[in-house]
Design an enzyme around this catalytic site. Structure first.
Site, PDB file in Angstrom:
ATOM      1  N   LYS A   2      -5.154 -10.249 -11.270  1.00  0.00           N
ATOM      2  CA  LYS A   2      -4.823 -11.369 -10.389  1.00  0.00           C
ATOM      3  C   LYS A   2      -5.726 -12.569 -10.646  1.00  0.00           C
ATOM      4  O   LYS A   2      -5.295 -13.709 -10.534  1.00  0.00           O
ATOM      5  CB  LYS A   2      -4.898 -10.943  -8.919  1.00  0.00           C
ATOM      6  CG  LYS A   2      -3.739 -10.065  -8.508  1.00  0.00           C
ATOM      7  CD  LYS A   2      -3.590 -10.020  -7.003  1.00  0.00           C
ATOM      8  CE  LYS A   2      -2.454  -9.082  -6.598  1.00  0.00           C
ATOM      9  NZ  LYS A   2      -2.389  -8.855  -5.153  1.00  0.00           N
TER      10      LYS A   2
ATOM     11  N   LYS B 102       9.227  -0.077 -14.807  1.00  0.00           N
ATOM     12  CA  LYS B 102       9.690   0.119 -13.438  1.00  0.00           C
ATOM     13  C   LYS B 102      10.436  -1.119 -12.918  1.00  0.00           C
ATOM     14  O   LYS B 102      10.088  -2.237 -13.292  1.00  0.00           O
ATOM     15  CB  LYS B 102       8.477   0.346 -12.529  1.00  0.00           C
ATOM     16  CG  LYS B 102       8.595   1.580 -11.664  1.00  0.00           C
ATOM     17  CD  LYS B 102       7.315   1.809 -10.897  1.00  0.00           C
ATOM     18  CE  LYS B 102       7.360   1.127  -9.540  1.00  0.00           C
ATOM     19  NZ  LYS B 102       6.204   1.442  -8.694  1.00  0.00           N
TER      20      LYS B 102
ATOM     21  N   LYS C 141       9.689  -6.096  -8.005  1.00  0.00           N
ATOM     22  CA  LYS C 141      10.106  -7.253  -7.225  1.00  0.00           C
ATOM     23  C   LYS C 141       9.602  -8.549  -7.840  1.00  0.00           C
ATOM     24  O   LYS C 141      10.042  -9.622  -7.467  1.00  0.00           O
ATOM     25  CB  LYS C 141       9.703  -7.118  -5.756  1.00  0.00           C
ATOM     26  CG  LYS C 141       8.247  -6.922  -5.466  1.00  0.00           C
ATOM     27  CD  LYS C 141       8.051  -6.746  -3.954  1.00  0.00           C
ATOM     28  CE  LYS C 141       6.583  -6.470  -3.628  1.00  0.00           C
ATOM     29  NZ  LYS C 141       6.348  -6.314  -2.197  1.00  0.00           N
TER      30      LYS C 141
END
Ligand code: TRP
Length: 334
Positions: free
Chosen positions: A115, A197, A200
């Site tokens: 991040k 995977k 979102k």
């Protein structure tokens, strides 16, 4: 333990739209867990602000997520579904735990490194201590089990380390949480790259089916799903795209992959993809209808928000008072 039940805690971020993978892999399988566990599901809005948020959007998404959980079948009378920011104990315990967490161990967190690289203009202290707030979430309720994906495993590990360190100094204050390994849901992969995977945050909108996608979008995405040139509908690692579609179809209709293989033996991909699209629509359309109904019932949702924040506060305070006493904060005068 609460009423002789083990405690289960999960936190979810309201950023990004939940996908079919979140539903089939997690949510759908949680609706009966309250029989066995005392369940807490927190919309972790305090975690969300470690990355800059638009206030109106954050508020809207937080409510949408909470509503979606209820629409997905989590009974809010039996599961404590609440906003993290409504229970001040999270922040209070996080501060205390900050003082029992080392810079070195936080620097090793891979999510922080990722991040920080992604938001190089805003590497704030909250981003760095994010795992400590997460530890506070979990430890505040004397949690026994946490359903976590592989990406959050390191955070659960540091939670255990912090709890053990604290208990080592002050005695048995915290329950040491474990990863929840229950009947796992289906593992749903990206429709465009079935080796990853379904996520979102995927940049390719065709890779993920979002829970609020309209039926046409769902059908279109299924039709465009990547398969292979073998032309056989088999649940095999050599055909990751087809395997993924079988997983989706079987999870939606509660069938086994073998049943699906038999059902579609000798039939073509086009026909199969269409059937997958219909299966997904048959699950998501009613879910969306429930979301819309709940959205209209403002006072019902407001009542849940209030009651569950009170319930969570009750348990949070119990732990917090104990911790404060142990570390030597002065007693309150009543
Ligand atoms: N960090 C988690 C995520 O991004 C969300 C989270 C916050 C969480 N607190 C938690 C998950 C406590 C499990 C338990 O997915």
């Amino acid at each position: 333990m609460i009423d002789n039940k083990k405690v289960l805690f999960s936190g979810m971020q309201a950023t990004g739209n939940l996908t079919l993978g979140n539903y089939l892999g997690a949510l759908k399988n949680w609706v009966t867990l309250h029989d066995e566990y005392e369940c807490f599901y927190s919309v972790v809005d305090m975690h969300s602000i470690t990355v800059r948020q638009d206030p109106a959007v954050l508020r809207k998404r937080a409510r949408a997520l909470l509503t979606l959980y209820i629409a997905a079948g989590l009974d809010p009378e039996k599961n404590c579904i609440y906003y993290q920011s409504h229970v001040s104990g999270h922040a209070e315990l996080a501060w205390i735990l900050n003082c029992f967490t080392y810079m070195g161990e936080l620097s090793r967190m891979t999510q922080f490194k990722d991040k920080a690289a992604k938001h190089a203009d805003n590497i704030n202290a909250g981003l760095f201590t994010y795992p400590v707030l997460m530890a506070a979430d979990i430890l505040l309720y004397q949690t026994d089990v946490v359903p976590v994906g592989i990406d959050q495993m390191q955070h659960l590990e540091i939670t255990r380390d912090i709890a053990q360190r604290f208990n080592g100094i002050y005695g048995d204050v915290f329950t040491i949480p474990e990863a929840y390994i229950g009947k796992t849901g289906a593992k749903i992969m990206s429709l465009q790259d079935p080796t990853k995977k379904m996520s979102k945050s995927d940049e390719n909108v065709n890779a993920s089916i979002y829970l609020m996608d309209d039926p046409d979008a769902i059908r279109r995405k299924c039709k465009r799903a990547v398969t292979d040139s073998l032309g056989e509908i088999r649940y095999s690692d050599e055909q990751p795209g087809v395997k993924n579609l079988i997983s989706i179809y079987s999870a939606c209709l509660n069938k086994t992959p073998e049943e699906v293989e038999r059902e579609f033996a000798g039939r073509g991909y086009g026909e199969f993809k269409e059937a997958v699209g219909e299966a997904v629509v048959s699950v998501l359309e009613p879910l969306q209808k429930r979301v819309h109904e709940l959205e209209k019932d403002k006072s019902y949702i407001d009542g849940i928000i209030k009651n569950n924040a009170e319930k969570a506060t009750y348990y949070a305070q119990k732990t917090l008072r104990k911790v404060q006493r142990k570390i030597g904060f002065p007693d309150r005068i009543r």
